[in-house]
Design a protein around this motif. Structure first.
Motif, PDB file in Angstrom:
ATOM      1  N   GLU A  77       0.828  -1.209   0.000  1.00 20.58           N
ATOM      2  CA  GLU A  77       0.000   0.000   0.000  1.00 20.58           C
ATOM      3  C   GLU A  77       0.861   1.258   0.000  1.00 20.58           C
ATOM      4  OE1 GLU A  77      -3.328   0.358  -0.365  1.00 20.58           O
ATOM      5  OE2 GLU A  77      -3.316  -1.798  -0.727  1.00 20.58           O
ATOM      6  N   ARG A  80       2.180   1.780  -3.450  1.00 15.96           N
ATOM      7  CA  ARG A  80       1.072   2.238  -4.291  1.00 15.96           C
ATOM      8  C   ARG A  80       0.803   3.733  -4.056  1.00 15.96           C
ATOM      9  NH1 ARG A  80      -3.907  -1.477  -3.684  1.00 15.96           N
ATOM     10  NH2 ARG A  80      -2.481  -2.984  -4.569  1.00 15.96           N
ATOM     11  N   LEU A  81       0.872   4.161  -2.809  1.00 13.21           N
ATOM     12  CA  LEU A  81       0.677   5.566  -2.460  1.00 13.21           C
ATOM     13  C   LEU A  81       1.802   6.424  -3.027  1.00 13.21           C
ATOM     14  CD1 LEU A  81      -0.917   7.693  -0.845  1.00 13.21           C
ATOM     15  CD2 LEU A  81       0.519   7.126   1.109  1.00 13.21           C
ATOM     16  N   GLU A  82       3.049   5.933  -2.945  1.00 11.74           N
ATOM     17  CA  GLU A  82       4.174   6.675  -3.518  1.00 11.74           C
ATOM     18  C   GLU A  82       3.988   6.874  -5.014  1.00 11.74           C
ATOM     19  OE1 GLU A  82       7.560   4.300  -2.388  1.00 11.74           O
ATOM     20  OE2 GLU A  82       8.142   5.756  -0.856  1.00 11.74           O
ATOM     21  N   SER A  84       1.185   6.917  -6.654  1.00 11.39           N
ATOM     22  CA  SER A  84       0.073   7.854  -6.849  1.00 11.39           C
ATOM     23  C   SER A  84       0.524   9.300  -6.636  1.00 11.39           C
ATOM     24  CB  SER A  84      -1.065   7.504  -5.899  1.00 11.39           C
ATOM     25  OG  SER A  84      -2.102   8.436  -5.990  1.00 11.39           O
TER      26      SER A  84
END
Length: 114
Positions: A77, A80-82, A84
Motif C-alpha cells: 500500500e 502504491r501511495l508513492e 500515486s
C-alpha cells in the motif's frame, strides 16, 4: 492415625463414648475427602499445562504469520501511495509548464500589440 487424630478421638470418646467418637471422626474424614475430591477437579494438571503451552505456541505462530502478512500489505500500500503521489506531482508539473508557455505567449502577444 496421627497424634492429632488420636487426641481428637480421645476428646470425643470422653464426651460421646467410643462408638460415637469413631462415627464422628469417620464423618469428618469422609467430608474432608469429599472436599478434596471436589477441589481436585478445579486444579490444573500437567496435561492442562501442556495444552496451554501448545495453544500458546499456536497463537504465537499465528501472530507471527499475521504480522508478516500485514507488513507485506503495508509495504504494498505504501508503494502504491508513492506511485500515486508521484503521478500527481508529474501531472501538476505538466500543467504548470503548459500554463507558463500559455501566459508567456499571452504576454508576448500583448506587448506586440502595444
Amino acid at each position: 492415625m496421627t497424634a492429632l487424630e488420636l487426641k481428637a478421638y480421645e476428646i470425643f470418646k470422653s464426651k460421646l463414648g467410643e462408638a460415637d467418637a469413631g462415627t464422628v471422626l469417620q464423618f469428618i474424614d469422609e467430608k474432608a475427602q469429599e472436599k478434596v475430591l471436589a477441589q481436585k477437579d478445579s486444579f490444573a494438571s500437567k496435561d492442562d499445562f501442556r495444552k496451554l503451552e501448545h495453544d500458546d505456541s499456536r497463537v504465537e505462530q499465528t501472530v507471527k504469520t499475521e504480522t508478516v502478512r500485514l507488513e507485506s500489505l503495508i509495504k504494498t500500500e505504501f508503494s502504491r501511495l508513492e506511485i500515486s503521489v508521484e503521478r500527481g506531482f508529474k501531472e501538476q508539473l505538466k500543467w504548470l509548464i503548459v500554463l507558463l508557455f500559455g501566459f508567456a505567449s499571452l504576454i508576448i502577444t500583448v506587448i506586440k500589440l502595444l
